[in-house]
Each structure stands twice: as structure tokens, then as C-alpha cells.
Scaffold this motif. Structure first.
Motif, short mmCIF file in Angstrom:
data_model
loop_
_atom_site.label_atom_id
_atom_site.label_comp_id
_atom_site.label_asym_id
_atom_site.label_seq_id
_atom_site.Cartn_x
_atom_site.Cartn_y
_atom_site.Cartn_z
N HIS A 321 3.28 -3.73 1.61
CA HIS A 321 3.96 -2.10 0.28
C HIS A 321 2.97 -2.58 -1.25
CE1 HIS A 321 5.56 -6.58 -1.64
NE2 HIS A 321 6.49 -6.09 -0.51
N THR A 322 1.82 -2.44 -0.33
CA THR A 322 -0.01 -2.47 -1.25
C THR A 322 0.14 -0.63 -1.64
OG1 THR A 322 0.00 -4.27 -0.32
CG2 THR A 322 -1.43 -3.15 -1.51
N GLY A 323 -0.46 -0.50 -2.70
CA GLY A 323 -0.92 0.72 -2.97
C GLY A 323 0.01 2.16 -3.19
N GLN A 324 -0.33 2.56 -2.60
CA GLN A 324 0.61 4.13 -1.93
C GLN A 324 1.62 3.82 -1.13
OE1 GLN A 324 0.42 6.56 -3.66
NE2 GLN A 324 -1.69 6.20 -4.66
N ARG A 325 1.48 2.56 -0.69
CA ARG A 325 3.04 1.77 0.34
C ARG A 325 4.25 1.58 -0.56
NH1 ARG A 325 -1.09 0.06 3.35
NH2 ARG A 325 -1.68 1.15 5.06
N ALA A 326 3.41 1.16 -1.94
CA ALA A 326 5.32 0.76 -3.02
C ALA A 326 5.89 2.06 -3.75
CB ALA A 326 4.12 -0.40 -4.15
N ARG A 327 6.02 2.32 -2.63
CA ARG A 327 7.08 3.41 -3.26
C ARG A 327 8.44 3.18 -1.96
NH1 ARG A 327 4.33 6.41 -5.86
NH2 ARG A 327 2.42 6.53 -5.44
N PHE A 328 9.54 4.03 -3.26
CA PHE A 328 11.11 3.82 -1.84
C PHE A 328 10.98 3.98 -0.74
CE2 PHE A 328 14.78 6.22 -0.29
CZ PHE A 328 15.62 5.59 -0.64
N GLU A 329 10.47 5.42 0.65
CA GLU A 329 10.87 5.26 1.13
C GLU A 329 9.71 4.40 2.54
OE1 GLU A 329 7.31 7.77 -0.30
OE2 GLU A 329 9.42 6.50 -0.76
N ALA A 330 8.47 3.59 2.10
CA ALA A 330 7.97 2.14 2.40
C ALA A 330 8.84 1.47 2.13
CB ALA A 330 7.15 1.92 2.43
N VAL A 331 9.43 0.92 1.48
CA VAL A 331 10.31 0.11 1.52
C VAL A 331 10.94 -0.14 2.20
CG1 VAL A 331 11.38 -2.11 -0.19
CG2 VAL A 331 9.42 -1.42 -0.93
N LEU A 332 12.21 0.98 2.00
CA LEU A 332 13.15 0.77 3.14
C LEU A 332 13.17 1.07 3.99
CD1 LEU A 332 16.51 1.98 2.74
CD2 LEU A 332 15.99 4.16 2.79
N GLY A 333 11.69 1.62 4.72
CA GLY A 333 11.76 2.15 5.85
C GLY A 333 11.47 0.54 6.71
N ASN A 334 10.28 -0.01 5.88
CA ASN A 334 10.45 -1.81 6.41
C ASN A 334 11.30 -2.72 6.05
OD1 ASN A 334 7.88 -1.02 7.07
ND2 ASN A 334 7.24 -2.12 4.47
N VAL A 335 12.24 -2.52 5.75
CA VAL A 335 13.51 -3.42 5.55
C VAL A 335 15.06 -2.89 6.89
CG1 VAL A 335 15.36 -4.22 4.06
CG2 VAL A 335 13.25 -3.62 3.32
N ALA A 336 14.90 -1.42 6.75
CA ALA A 336 15.45 -1.06 7.50
C ALA A 336 14.99 -1.00 9.54
CB ALA A 336 15.58 0.35 7.88
N ALA A 337 13.83 -1.91 8.79
CA ALA A 337 12.87 -1.52 10.50
C ALA A 337 13.12 -3.46 11.07
CB ALA A 337 11.82 -1.62 10.36
N TYR A 338 12.97 -3.69 9.36
CA TYR A 338 13.23 -5.44 10.25
C TYR A 338 14.79 -5.52 10.66
CZ TYR A 338 12.87 -10.70 9.42
OH TYR A 338 12.65 -11.90 9.87
#
Length: 364
Positions: A321-338
Motif C-alpha cells: 500500500h505504497t504511493g498511489q496504492r495507499a487507498r481504500f480500494e487497494a487495501v481492501l482488495g489485498n486483504v480480501a485477496a489474502y
């Protein structure tokens, strides 16, 4: 040349020489420093090697704090130049203990420099920059900080902390290009660099690069990396428009949301609370789950998950969640994917609870 074979990138405009100094000033404001800023037309690892090559010489003792494989490189570069290196190794995938650093300073009173990474992207740990810098400053030890990943993601007040050399790259939290980097150098660091035996006539020489400062900060030596500097300016425009405090807050929120999402999922964040990087959140895989099998179970989701790097990180998954990835959609997507990957492997994962934990940081 036929039009269909022409590429505008081959005829990029020259970066205006008078804007190099302005770029350096903008980077200095991000670092909150009045120290000299040197620009490198290279990826930041070259700037890091240049710093160590410019400091290393027989008679210099340095403490090298190692919290990832990359930190071990610093010691090798210093030894190559003839320096005496004391290696202070943290436990695997753990930050260094500030008391251990102070004890090393006391045991080696002739130490002239200490070098370490602020926030590790390899394993997700955050080293105690403030405590180390204070202990070094009290003893007149030059502090060298690899802030390549942390700049923009963690608070970094170079002058207030007394950091003598900070190496940064814009490709992480600043969401810029990877082909340029910068180094801030304090007067105390220059005194150490310019001591007898300093490296000269080398692309790794800070003294040779200082000539750019002394000549008025015009065109950089060599062929200008125009596209990289135009891209850096664009990244700085975005950063300044959003505001430094907002960028820091966005990274901090993303890190907390990812951590709480993993806990709600039933996963185990690996970095200690309060000593975790804002760039990536690392989670330890359940016993019996191999990295290849886990990533294969998530490959169709196209998220920003990758293996940890270095000893002890073999079973760590990094959620980026670095740079432009430090946003809701990226964080939620990564956690859900895990969680989906765990379920695909036949393991329990409370994805609904994880999603609610992430969403709590972005509600309203």
C-alpha cells in the motif's frame, strides 16, 4: 523514418538546466532540511552505494545496522573501501532495538558513522529513527539513513532529527519514477566525506557531485535523464497538491486498515505494532501453507501481494500500500485477496469481518 516507427520518447525535450536546482529545493522541503541536496540520475541503490563509497576509507569505523538483506550491502561497500565495520544484526524480520544501538555506541566510542534503513519494504518493519538519531547526535556520530521507501510514507524531519545523510528515491511513497534519486548532506557529513582519502574521479564520489553545487546548480554532469526528471516534477506536483500531511495520513491509514483487516481475517501481522512500516503490511502464512501454493491460489485476483525478502521472511506475504496504492480500494482488495487465497486452500477466513475492519478506517 516511417511515421509508424517514430517514437516521441526518442526525441524527448531536454530538461531545462535551471530547473534542477528547483527540483532539489522541492525535495529539501519534503525532507524539511536546509542541507545540501545532490541529485542522482540513477536508481537509489546507486546513491546508497555512492554514500558508502564516499565515506569508506582505512581508519573509519562505522556501525551498520542490518534489518534486511539490503542493509547487509552497506557493510560490504564500506569494507571494500577499507573501513572497519561493526555489524549490528536485528532478529529476523524484527526492527533493531534502540537500546542495542546505544550499547553499540558505548562499546565502540570511536565510531564515526552509523548507517541503517528507516522503513523496510523487504519485511515491513520500521526502525526507531528518532532514538537512533538522538543517540548518534549526542556522540557526534554521523547518521546515514536509507529513507528511499519511507520518504512520504513516514514523518521525516531531517534537520530536527539531526540526520546527516538521507538517501531518497521517488518511486515508493512519492509515486514517482525509479530512475532518479537524491541525497541530503549536512555540514558534519561533508566534513567526514572530505577527510583525507576521500573518493574522487568516480561516479560514486559525493565530492565530485558537489561540484554541481559549487558551480551554481545548473546542468547536471553527463547526459540529462530528461524523461525521469519530467516525471519527477509531475510526482512532486501531485504530492504538493495533495499536501505532505495528507500523504502521510493516507499511508498511515492504509497501514492501520490493512493490519486490522488481517487480524479480523484471522491472519497474523508479522511486524510489531508501532514498529510496522506504512509501505507494506506483512502477514505470516499459517503453518503448512507454502508460499508458492498461496500465491497460486490468489494469482487470478491480480492484487499487490508478494513474498517477503530475506532471512525469516520466507513465509511472509507483503500487502503493498505504497504511493498511489495507499487507498481504500487497494487495501481492501489485498486483504480480501489474502482471505480468498486461504479459502481456496481450504482454510478459514472471515472476509466479511476483514472488509468491515478496513471500511471502518474510510467511513465518512
Amino acid at each position: 523514418m516511417p511515421f509508424d516507427r517514430w517514437n516521441a520518447l526518442n526525441d524527448a525535450p531536454v530538461f531545462p538546466p535551471e530547473r534542477f536546482g528547483l527540483v532539489a529545493d522541492r525535495l529539501g522541503r519534503i525532507l524539511k532540511t536546509r542541507n545540501d541536496i545532490l541529485l542522482f540520475q540513477t536508481e537509489a541503490v546507486v546513491a546508497l552505494e555512492a554514500v558508502t563509497a564516499s565515506l569508506a576509507r582505512p581508519g573509519l569505523k562505522a556501525i551498520n545496522i542490518v534489518t534486511s538483506p539490503f542493509g547487509a550491502w552497506f557493510g560490504g561497500w564500506l569494507r571494500r573501501g577499507g573501513a572497519e565495520v561493526v555489524t549490528l544484526m536485528a532478529e529476523p524480520v524484527r526492527p533493531i532495538d534502540a537500546e542495542a544501538v546505544t550499547a553499540a555506541f558505548e562499546a565502540h566510542p570511536d565510531t564515526k558513522a552509523v548507517i541503517f534503513c528507516h522503513a523496510e519494504s523487504a519485511n515491513g518493519v520500521l526502525n526507531p529513527l528518532e532514538e537512533i538519531a538522538a543517540a548518534a547526535r549526542a556522540r557526534g556520530i554521523v547518521t546515514v539513513v536509507d529513507a528511499v521507501a519511507s520518504v512520504g510514507g513516514h514523518a521525516l524531519d531531517v534537520d530536527a532529527l539531526g540526520v546527516d545523510i538521507a538517501v531518497i528515491g521517488p518511486q515508493k511513497s512519492l509515486a514517482g519514477p525509479a530512475g532518479v534519486s537524491a541525497v541530503s548532506v549536512s555540514p558534519a557529513a561533508w566534513r567526514l566525506v572530505t577527510a583525507e582519502g576521500a573518493s574522487r574521479e568516480s561516479t560514486l564520489s559525493l565530492l565530485d557531485r558537489k561540484a554541481w553545487l559549487d558551480a551554481g546548480r545548473g546542468a547536471l554532469p553527463g547526459t540529462s535523464a530528461s524523461l525521469e526528471f519530467f516525471a519527477l516534477e509531475a510526482a512532486l506536483d501531485r504530492f504538493e497538491a495533495e499536501g505532505p500531511d495528507a500523504v502521510l495520513a493516507r499511508h498511515g491509514r492504509a497501514a492501520k486498515a490493512a493490519r486490522d483487516g488481517l487480524v479480523a481475517l484471522g491472519a497474523a501481522p508479522s511486524a510489531p505494532a508501532g514498529r510496522a512500516s506504512h509501505l507494506v503490511t506483512t502477514a505470516r502464512l499459517p503453518d503448512g501453507v507454502g508460499m508458492d501454493a498461496f500465491l497460486a491460489a490468489a494469482t487470478h485476483l491480480e492484487t499487490d501481494m508478494s513474498p517477503g525478502v530475506g532471512p525469516g521472511a520466507e513465509n511472509l506475504v507483503r500487502l503493498n500500500h505504497t504511493g498511489q496504492r495507499a487507498r481504500f480500494e487497494a487495501v481492501l482488495g489485498n486483504v480480501a485477496a489474502y482471505g480468498i487465497a486461504l479459502r481456496n486452500l481450504g482454510l478459514p477466513a472471515d472476509i466479511a469481518a476483514a472488509a468491515a475492519a478496513v471500511a471502518a478506517y474510510y467511513s465518512g
